[in-house]
Design an enzyme around this catalytic site. Sequence first.
Site, PDB file in Angstrom:
ATOM      1  N   ARG A  68      11.199  -6.489  -0.671  1.00  0.00           N
ATOM      2  CA  ARG A  68       9.921  -6.923  -1.271  1.00  0.00           C
ATOM      3  C   ARG A  68      10.156  -7.655  -2.587  1.00  0.00           C
ATOM      4  NH1 ARG A  68       6.332  -1.733  -1.320  1.00  0.00           N
ATOM      5  NH2 ARG A  68       4.739  -3.069  -2.214  1.00  0.00           N
ATOM      6  N   GLN A 100      -4.223  -2.007  -7.434  1.00  0.00           N
ATOM      7  CA  GLN A 100      -3.420  -1.097  -6.609  1.00  0.00           C
ATOM      8  C   GLN A 100      -2.052  -1.730  -6.339  1.00  0.00           C
ATOM      9  OE1 GLN A 100      -6.131   0.712  -3.293  1.00  0.00           O
ATOM     10  NE2 GLN A 100      -6.940  -1.296  -3.849  1.00  0.00           N
ATOM     11  N   ASN A 101      -1.933  -3.002  -6.706  1.00  0.00           N
ATOM     12  CA  ASN A 101      -0.712  -3.736  -6.395  1.00  0.00           C
ATOM     13  C   ASN A 101       0.390  -3.404  -7.389  1.00  0.00           C
ATOM     14  OD1 ASN A 101      -2.288  -4.879  -4.422  1.00  0.00           O
ATOM     15  ND2 ASN A 101      -2.694  -6.753  -5.583  1.00  0.00           N
ATOM     16  N   VAL A 102       1.600  -3.544  -6.939  1.00  0.00           N
ATOM     17  CA  VAL A 102       2.775  -3.207  -7.777  1.00  0.00           C
ATOM     18  C   VAL A 102       3.597  -4.454  -8.093  1.00  0.00           C
ATOM     19  CG1 VAL A 102       2.885  -0.876  -6.801  1.00  0.00           C
ATOM     20  CG2 VAL A 102       4.206  -2.707  -5.721  1.00  0.00           C
ATOM     21  N   HIS A 118      -0.823   2.126  -9.086  1.00  0.00           N
ATOM     22  CA  HIS A 118       0.265   2.588  -8.224  1.00  0.00           C
ATOM     23  C   HIS A 118       1.636   2.200  -8.754  1.00  0.00           C
ATOM     24  CE1 HIS A 118      -2.870   2.683  -4.730  1.00  0.00           C
ATOM     25  NE2 HIS A 118      -2.915   3.770  -5.495  1.00  0.00           N
ATOM     26  N   GLY A 180      -9.840  -8.156  -2.192  1.00  0.00           N
ATOM     27  CA  GLY A 180      -8.699  -7.981  -1.291  1.00  0.00           C
ATOM     28  C   GLY A 180      -8.199  -6.573  -1.121  1.00  0.00           C
ATOM     29  N   THR A 181      -9.137  -5.637  -0.865  1.00  0.00           N
ATOM     30  CA  THR A 181      -8.676  -4.284  -0.553  1.00  0.00           C
ATOM     31  C   THR A 181      -9.444  -3.718   0.628  1.00  0.00           C
ATOM     32  OG1 THR A 181      -8.220  -2.050  -1.407  1.00  0.00           O
ATOM     33  CG2 THR A 181     -10.226  -3.121  -2.201  1.00  0.00           C
ATOM     34  N   SER A 182      -8.707  -2.943   1.450  1.00  0.00           N
ATOM     35  CA  SER A 182      -9.356  -2.303   2.602  1.00  0.00           C
ATOM     36  C   SER A 182     -10.009  -0.990   2.170  1.00  0.00           C
ATOM     37  CB  SER A 182      -8.302  -2.011   3.679  1.00  0.00           C
ATOM     38  OG  SER A 182      -7.324  -1.107   3.144  1.00  0.00           O
ATOM     39  N   ALA A 222      -9.247 -14.914  -1.608  1.00  0.00           N
ATOM     40  CA  ALA A 222      -9.126 -14.943  -3.076  1.00  0.00           C
ATOM     41  C   ALA A 222      -8.838 -16.358  -3.588  1.00  0.00           C
ATOM     42  CB  ALA A 222      -8.012 -13.979  -3.501  1.00  0.00           C
TER      43      ALA A 222
HETATM   44  C1  BV8 Z   1      -2.391  11.402  -3.558  1.00  0.00           C
HETATM   45  C2  BV8 Z   1       2.568   1.892  -3.923  1.00  0.00           C
HETATM   46  C3  BV8 Z   1      -2.276  13.716  -3.859  1.00  0.00           C
HETATM   47  C4  BV8 Z   1       3.761   1.976  -3.054  1.00  0.00           C
HETATM   48  C5  BV8 Z   1       0.680   2.677  -2.591  1.00  0.00           C
HETATM   49  C6  BV8 Z   1      -1.638  13.570   2.910  1.00  0.00           C
HETATM   50  C7  BV8 Z   1      -0.909  14.029   1.819  1.00  0.00           C
HETATM   51  C8  BV8 Z   1      -1.144  13.579   0.522  1.00  0.00           C
HETATM   52  C9  BV8 Z   1      -2.100  12.611   0.309  1.00  0.00           C
HETATM   53  C10 BV8 Z   1      -2.798  12.145   1.405  1.00  0.00           C
HETATM   54  C11 BV8 Z   1      -2.611  12.620   2.688  1.00  0.00           C
HETATM   55  N1  BV8 Z   1      -3.486  11.957   3.534  1.00  0.00           N
HETATM   56  C12 BV8 Z   1      -4.210  11.089   2.810  1.00  0.00           C
HETATM   57  C13 BV8 Z   1      -3.799  11.205   1.545  1.00  0.00           C
HETATM   58  C14 BV8 Z   1      -4.246  10.451   0.462  1.00  0.00           C
HETATM   59  C15 BV8 Z   1      -3.371   9.194   0.427  1.00  0.00           C
HETATM   60  C16 BV8 Z   1      -4.139   8.121   1.138  1.00  0.00           C
HETATM   61  O1  BV8 Z   1      -5.145   7.697   0.639  1.00  0.00           O
HETATM   62  N2  BV8 Z   1      -3.669   7.752   2.351  1.00  0.00           N
HETATM   63  C17 BV8 Z   1      -4.400   6.745   3.120  1.00  0.00           C
HETATM   64  C18 BV8 Z   1      -3.412   5.845   3.873  1.00  0.00           C
HETATM   65  C19 BV8 Z   1      -5.351   7.473   4.059  1.00  0.00           C
HETATM   66  N3  BV8 Z   1      -3.186   8.897  -0.987  1.00  0.00           N
HETATM   67  C20 BV8 Z   1      -2.087   9.294  -1.626  1.00  0.00           C
HETATM   68  O2  BV8 Z   1      -1.131   9.827  -1.094  1.00  0.00           O
HETATM   69  C21 BV8 Z   1      -2.132   9.072  -3.127  1.00  0.00           C
HETATM   70  N4  BV8 Z   1      -1.733  10.265  -3.784  1.00  0.00           N
HETATM   71  O3  BV8 Z   1      -3.393  11.522  -2.913  1.00  0.00           O
HETATM   72  O4  BV8 Z   1      -1.738  12.434  -4.135  1.00  0.00           O
HETATM   73  C22 BV8 Z   1      -1.892  14.514  -5.014  1.00  0.00           C
HETATM   74  C23 BV8 Z   1      -2.877  14.907  -5.890  1.00  0.00           C
HETATM   75  C24 BV8 Z   1      -2.511  15.685  -6.965  1.00  0.00           C
HETATM   76  C25 BV8 Z   1      -1.167  16.023  -7.156  1.00  0.00           C
HETATM   77  C26 BV8 Z   1      -0.176  15.565  -6.271  1.00  0.00           C
HETATM   78  C27 BV8 Z   1      -0.528  14.789  -5.205  1.00  0.00           C
HETATM   79  C28 BV8 Z   1      -1.139   7.978  -3.522  1.00  0.00           C
HETATM   80  C29 BV8 Z   1      -1.545   6.673  -2.892  1.00  0.00           C
HETATM   81  C30 BV8 Z   1      -0.666   5.539  -3.427  1.00  0.00           C
HETATM   82  C31 BV8 Z   1       0.256   5.069  -2.349  1.00  0.00           C
HETATM   83  N5  BV8 Z   1       1.007   3.910  -2.835  1.00  0.00           N
HETATM   84  N6  BV8 Z   1       1.386   1.652  -3.094  1.00  0.00           N
HETATM   85  C32 BV8 Z   1       4.233   0.609  -2.639  1.00  0.00           C
HETATM   86  O5  BV8 Z   1       3.548  -0.399  -2.912  1.00  0.00           O
HETATM   87  O6  BV8 Z   1       5.312   0.561  -2.036  1.00  0.00           O
HETATM   88  S1  BV8 Z   1      -0.691   2.364  -1.673  1.00  0.00           S
HETATM   89  C33 BV8 Z   1      -0.708   0.813  -1.014  1.00  0.00           C
HETATM   90  O7  BV8 Z   1      -1.987   0.720  -0.341  1.00  0.00           O
HETATM   91  C34 BV8 Z   1      -0.710  -0.334  -1.996  1.00  0.00           C
HETATM   92  O8  BV8 Z   1      -0.804   0.045  -3.335  1.00  0.00           O
HETATM   93  C35 BV8 Z   1      -1.972  -1.081  -1.588  1.00  0.00           C
HETATM   94  O9  BV8 Z   1      -2.483  -1.843  -2.582  1.00  0.00           O
HETATM   95  C36 BV8 Z   1      -2.824   0.067  -1.253  1.00  0.00           C
HETATM   96  C37 BV8 Z   1      -4.156  -0.145  -0.661  1.00  0.00           C
HETATM   97  O10 BV8 Z   1      -4.045  -1.078   0.366  1.00  0.00           O
HETATM   98  P1  BV8 Z   1      -4.798  -2.482   0.133  1.00  0.00           P
HETATM   99  O11 BV8 Z   1      -4.363  -3.008  -1.180  1.00  0.00           O
HETATM  100  O12 BV8 Z   1      -6.240  -2.291   0.339  1.00  0.00           O
HETATM  101  O13 BV8 Z   1      -4.126  -3.383   1.232  1.00  0.00           O
HETATM  102  P2  BV8 Z   1      -4.517  -3.453   2.782  1.00  0.00           P
HETATM  103  O14 BV8 Z   1      -3.420  -4.183   3.461  1.00  0.00           O
HETATM  104  O15 BV8 Z   1      -4.930  -2.093   3.256  1.00  0.00           O
HETATM  105  O16 BV8 Z   1      -5.855  -4.354   2.800  1.00  0.00           O
HETATM  106  C38 BV8 Z   1      -5.793  -5.716   2.423  1.00  0.00           C
HETATM  107  C39 BV8 Z   1      -7.224  -6.203   2.327  1.00  0.00           C
HETATM  108  O17 BV8 Z   1      -7.210  -7.536   1.850  1.00  0.00           O
HETATM  109  C40 BV8 Z   1      -7.968  -6.228   3.665  1.00  0.00           C
HETATM  110  O18 BV8 Z   1      -9.291  -5.758   3.484  1.00  0.00           O
HETATM  111  C41 BV8 Z   1      -7.975  -7.718   4.033  1.00  0.00           C
HETATM  112  O19 BV8 Z   1      -9.150  -8.062   4.761  1.00  0.00           O
HETATM  113  C42 BV8 Z   1      -8.001  -8.351   2.669  1.00  0.00           C
HETATM  114  N7  BV8 Z   1      -7.403  -9.689   2.618  1.00  0.00           N
HETATM  115  C43 BV8 Z   1      -6.403 -10.192   3.399  1.00  0.00           C
HETATM  116  N8  BV8 Z   1      -6.132 -11.464   2.998  1.00  0.00           N
HETATM  117  C44 BV8 Z   1      -6.941 -11.729   1.944  1.00  0.00           C
HETATM  118  C45 BV8 Z   1      -7.755 -10.611   1.703  1.00  0.00           C
HETATM  119  N9  BV8 Z   1      -8.672 -10.568   0.715  1.00  0.00           N
HETATM  120  C46 BV8 Z   1      -8.796 -11.667  -0.050  1.00  0.00           C
HETATM  121  N10 BV8 Z   1      -8.056 -12.795   0.119  1.00  0.00           N
HETATM  122  C47 BV8 Z   1      -7.123 -12.852   1.099  1.00  0.00           C
HETATM  123  N11 BV8 Z   1      -6.397 -13.965   1.270  1.00  0.00           N
END
Ligand code: BV8
Length: 235
Positions: A68, A100-102, A118, A180-182, A222
Amino acid sequence: MNLIREQQLILQSEKVVVFTGAGMSAESGVPTFRGKDGLWRGRRAEEIATPEFFASSPEEVLEFYRWRRELLKHVELHPGHVALGEWTKKRGSAVSVVTQNVDGLHQKSGCPEVIELHGSIWSEHCQRCQETVEETDAGLCSCGGRFRPSVVWFGESLPEKGWSRATDLMSNADLILVIGTSAVVYPAAGLVSLALKNGAHVLEVNPEPVLEDSAQTICGTAATVLPELLRSPQA
Ligand code: BV8
């Protein structure tokens, strides 16, 4: 694209938070997480970006981040980044970016305040003593621990300082510009509901509406919408 209404809303807003996700960087060629290009060697980020997977396959996880970073070194800011950078500089302390981006692309485009919920792919910290280095692939720490990317993995809590700043901003904003976030990753995605609860307007920029029941959506990307939305004297 007639955005007069949305430009007026932006002009009248005194405290704006720009909340961004991977879609903000898509037109710079950075794969999103859940789009069709979201896989890496057949795996989803949710599988790789976890402490457990790092413990079991550190080399594969480090390779994922190397891949990446290599890709990010060659990306260009797109017109949406440039327009957002100019506009946030023009509006100064009235606007903050919570991302949310890194990838660091908001900082590269000159946004004055960027809160990285993040973490950042450009720094690493030792798993044992937490020493942080602004470098990558740092390998083993002098304490014997292993350096890892300073990003928040699934199952890890978000950095306290950034989280409290983001919740404070979201609680007091009168407009949230969501780009740009889901909105599927929590607790970050919950910030939008927090802002709504406190009476903020929510304006979404996304080719596919995500927040349709709580926001006004500008269906577009965007790079095409932001220059139009933010460059006018009205904004
Ligand atoms: C937490 C860094 C608890 C890494 C990222 C089981 C165990 C523990 C937690 C959980 C669990 N089950 C669920 C959870 C919660 C979990 C979570 O939410 N999971 C989801 C998948 C269901 N969350 C966590 O684990 C968080 N921590 O809960 O900890 C806790 C609490 C107390 C004490 C200890 C622990 C941590 C979450 C962070 C994860 N890290 N990134 C890396 O980058 O390598 S998340 C990752 O997803 C990125 O940061 C990203 O930004 C983020 C969100 O995704 P999006 O940005 O929305 O991207 P996506 O592809 O989904 O969507 C893109 C969008 O853009 C779409 O809508 C598309 O239509 C649109 N688009 C496309 N093209 C364009 C556009 N828009 C505009 N213009 C365009 N051209």
